[in-house]
Design an enzyme around this catalytic site. Structure first.
Site, PDB file in Angstrom:
ATOM      1  NE  ARG A 120      -4.051  -1.881   2.095  1.00  0.00           N
ATOM      2  CZ  ARG A 120      -3.993  -2.741   3.084  1.00  0.00           C
ATOM      3  NH1 ARG A 120      -3.141  -2.563   4.071  1.00  0.00           N
ATOM      4  NH2 ARG A 120      -4.791  -3.768   3.094  1.00  0.00           N
ATOM      5  CE  LYS A 142      -2.262  13.267 -15.017  1.00  0.00           C
ATOM      6  NZ  LYS A 142      -2.677  13.728 -16.349  1.00  0.00           N
ATOM      7  CD  GLU A 184       4.806  15.363 -23.182  1.00  0.00           C
ATOM      8  OE1 GLU A 184       4.049  16.347 -23.044  1.00  0.00           O
ATOM      9  OE2 GLU A 184       4.403  14.183 -23.042  1.00  0.00           O
ATOM     10  CE  LYS A 226       3.861  17.088 -14.772  1.00  0.00           C
ATOM     11  NZ  LYS A 226       3.841  15.955 -15.670  1.00  0.00           N
ATOM     12  CD  GLU A 236      -5.622  15.566 -15.749  1.00  0.00           C
ATOM     13  OE1 GLU A 236      -4.426  15.385 -15.956  1.00  0.00           O
ATOM     14  OE2 GLU A 236      -6.533  14.954 -16.332  1.00  0.00           O
ATOM     15  NE  ARG A 240      -0.865  16.530 -13.144  1.00  0.00           N
ATOM     16  CZ  ARG A 240      -0.142  15.733 -12.404  1.00  0.00           C
ATOM     17  NH1 ARG A 240      -0.323  15.686 -11.109  1.00  0.00           N
ATOM     18  NH2 ARG A 240       0.787  14.956 -12.960  1.00  0.00           N
ATOM     19  CG  ASN A 244      -4.019  15.112 -20.659  1.00  0.00           C
ATOM     20  OD1 ASN A 244      -4.816  14.406 -21.259  1.00  0.00           O
ATOM     21  ND2 ASN A 244      -3.063  14.606 -19.913  1.00  0.00           N
ATOM     22  CG  HIS A 247      -1.067  14.133 -23.555  1.00  0.00           C
ATOM     23  ND1 HIS A 247      -0.469  15.353 -23.802  1.00  0.00           N
ATOM     24  CD2 HIS A 247      -0.095  13.343 -23.035  1.00  0.00           C
ATOM     25  CE1 HIS A 247       0.796  15.305 -23.427  1.00  0.00           C
ATOM     26  NE2 HIS A 247       1.055  14.090 -22.953  1.00  0.00           N
ATOM     27  CG  HIS A 251      -2.846   9.184 -24.250  1.00  0.00           C
ATOM     28  ND1 HIS A 251      -3.337   9.464 -23.000  1.00  0.00           N
ATOM     29  CD2 HIS A 251      -1.513   9.415 -24.178  1.00  0.00           C
ATOM     30  CE1 HIS A 251      -2.339   9.851 -22.208  1.00  0.00           C
ATOM     31  NE2 HIS A 251      -1.233   9.837 -22.911  1.00  0.00           N
ATOM     32  CG  HIS A 264       3.998  10.058 -24.581  1.00  0.00           C
ATOM     33  ND1 HIS A 264       2.634   9.853 -24.602  1.00  0.00           N
ATOM     34  CD2 HIS A 264       4.200  11.190 -23.851  1.00  0.00           C
ATOM     35  CE1 HIS A 264       2.044  10.811 -23.901  1.00  0.00           C
ATOM     36  NE2 HIS A 264       2.972  11.640 -23.438  1.00  0.00           N
TER      37      HIS A 264
HETATM   38  O1  LIG Z   1       1.327  15.359 -15.709  1.00  0.00           O
HETATM   39  C1  LIG Z   1       0.279  15.545 -16.339  1.00  0.00           C
HETATM   40  O2  LIG Z   1      -0.762  15.932 -15.801  1.00  0.00           O
HETATM   41  C2  LIG Z   1       0.238  15.315 -17.790  1.00  0.00           C
HETATM   42  O3  LIG Z   1      -0.838  15.266 -18.378  1.00  0.00           O
HETATM   43  C3  LIG Z   1       1.535  15.148 -18.496  1.00  0.00           C
HETATM   44  C4  LIG Z   1       1.474  14.289 -19.749  1.00  0.00           C
HETATM   45  O4  LIG Z   1       2.490  14.761 -20.606  1.00  0.00           O
HETATM   46  C5  LIG Z   1       1.763  12.820 -19.476  1.00  0.00           C
HETATM   47  O5  LIG Z   1       1.913  12.147 -20.693  1.00  0.00           O
HETATM   48  C6  LIG Z   1       0.708  12.119 -18.641  1.00  0.00           C
HETATM   49  O6  LIG Z   1       1.135  10.878 -18.234  1.00  0.00           O
HETATM   50  C7  LIG Z   1      -0.602  11.933 -19.366  1.00  0.00           C
HETATM   51  O7  LIG Z   1      -1.536  11.597 -18.413  1.00  0.00           O
HETATM   52  P1  LIG Z   1      -2.967  10.972 -18.664  1.00  0.00           P
HETATM   53  O8  LIG Z   1      -3.726  11.355 -17.452  1.00  0.00           O
HETATM   54  O9  LIG Z   1      -3.537  11.589 -19.902  1.00  0.00           O
HETATM   55  O10 LIG Z   1      -2.768   9.527 -18.821  1.00  0.00           O
HETATM   56 ZN    ZN Z   2       2.842  13.363 -22.197  1.00  0.00          ZN
END
Ligand SMILES: O=C(O)C(=O)C[C@@H](O)[C@H](O)[C@H](O)COP(=O)(O)O
Ligand code: ZN
Length: 362
Positions: A120, A142, A184, A226, A236, A240, A244, A247, A251, A264
């Site tokens: 944990r 994250k 990035e 950041k 987020e 935050r 994204n 993304h 993604h 990525h």
């Molecule tokens: O730290 C964050 O917040 C980001 O969104 C940074 C992104 O560049 C990073 O790729 C992050 O892992 C993407 O997160 P996700 O929540 O879309 O999976």
């Molecule tokens: Zn990213």
């Protein structure tokens, strides 16, 4: 050595940026308090840097071991997670241990997730060795693994105890990995710093020549942005999400092509172009600014197109699984100028299709 703080009350931690840090006994001396340390890395990175660290930690009197994993996004999954957990269980590690994630974004995300789950939660440190991990993924907690149906779909927010960035690692990075990190970097400039964007337009070459001052300036700018965003919105629920940008589509490209086919940052680059085009179609940003964004990404030799092998239907399937979707409604981060973004709901499918079709022709 520069120190930037991620401020999260009792979970606050420093980001240390410097060169030669991995063998710096002063900066790493806080590890002396830990008896048992596991370094988790990939085969390539371990070959380059694990000896330095193992020697230093042994000098500190730590009981230190090294676990090497295969590298690549295709290994950031529950299977590799299980390998890590098995290693820790077989080694009888208890909650007083610390794990060091030594590597790029894949190692950082995977090790962070394992550290969060093992017993944990055990302490971990990020030692990012790629540009992408140094400017982005190692900071902010994250952690995740991928599922075949979606990228980073299994994960938690779990903060490291420190992020230690040794800029010397960038000298051994492949051009493709380096370029992926630049995506990035460009993202940060679009979301909140128009001066940084202009600086990148005129100084990008210096980064590719590995100009130490330019690299240090770039890493420091990104880490500051950041750290600020994460300090204000750890999980987020608000700003935050700006991080994204690109993304949702990025993604979707990574998942649809198969993990590891595009890096990525490459996918994020094309994702930024789709988001920018949607913003233009919505009248949020001028055509001229979108052109500037595309030319900077092109100048960095990053992709700006959507692969023809991915159908629009497929793309939409992954887009709708984006973590920013709330109550079934898509929320997109769109640029409103170079240096500002906003979260927009309710963009229609025909607009997305038009932007995607535009990118297919680039
Ligand atoms: O730290 C964050 O917040 C980001 O969104 C940074 C992104 O560049 C990073 O790729 C992050 O892992 C993407 O997160 P996700 O929540 O879309 O999976
Ligand atoms: Zn990213």
């Amino acid at each position: 050595m520069e120190k930037i703080w991620v401020c999260l009350n009792k979970n606050s931690y420093p980001i240390l940026i410097g060169s030669g840090l991995f063998s710096n006994s002063e900066e790493l001396s806080f590890l002396k308090k830990k008896k048992r340390v596991v370094i988790i890395s990939d085969y390539k990175v371990a070959l380059l840097y694990s000896d330095k660290l193992l020697t230093l930690l042994a000098l500190f009197g730590c009981d230190v071991s090294l676990l090497k994993l295969k590298s690549g996004e295709q290994y950031k999954n529950l299977y590799t997670f299980n390998k890590i957990i098995k290693y820790l269980l077989e080694g009888n590690y208890d909650r007083d241990m610390i794990i060091i994630a030594l590597g790029g974004g894949v190692i950082g995300d995977l090790v962070g997730f394992s550290a969060a789950c093992y017993c944990r939660g055990v302490d971990f440190i990020q030692m990012p060795t790629t540009l992408l991990a140094q400017v982005d993924s190692s900071i902010g907690g994250k952690t995740a693994v991928n599922h075949s149906l979606g990228k980073n779909m299994i994960g938690v927010f779990y903060q490291p105890k420190a992020v230690i960035i040794d800029t010397e690692c960038l000298l051994t990075l492949s051009l493709r990995e380096f370029t992926s990190g630049i995506a990035e970097v460009i993202k940060y400039s679009i979301i909140c710093d128009q001066h940084f964007f202009s600086w990148l337009e005129s100084h990008l070459d210096r980064l590719y020549y590995f100009d130490k001052i330019a690299l240090k300036y770039t890493i420091s700018c990104c880490c500051r942005i950041k750290a600020q965003l994460v300090s204000q919105d750890e999980k987020e629920s608000d700003i935050r999400a700006f991080l994204n940008l690109g993304h949702t589509f990025g993604h979707a490209i990574e998942s649809a092509l198969g993990y590891g086919i595009w890096l990525h940052g490459e996918a994020v680059s094309s994702g930024i172009v789709v988001a920018s085009k949607i913003a233009q179609l919505q009248g949020l940003i001028s055509e001229k600014e979108v052109e500037r964004i595309i030319s900077l990404l092109r100048k960095a030799r990053l992709p700006v197109y959507i692969p023809s092998s991915i159908s629009f239907l497929d793309l939409m399937k992954y887009i709708l699984r984006d973590k920013k979707v709330l109550s079934g409604q898509l929320r997109l981060v769109l640029p409103t100028s170079i240096g500002t973004v906003k979260i927009v709901k309710g963009i229609s499918k025909p607009v997305i299709r038009q932007a995607v079709e535009y990118c297919r022709m680039l």
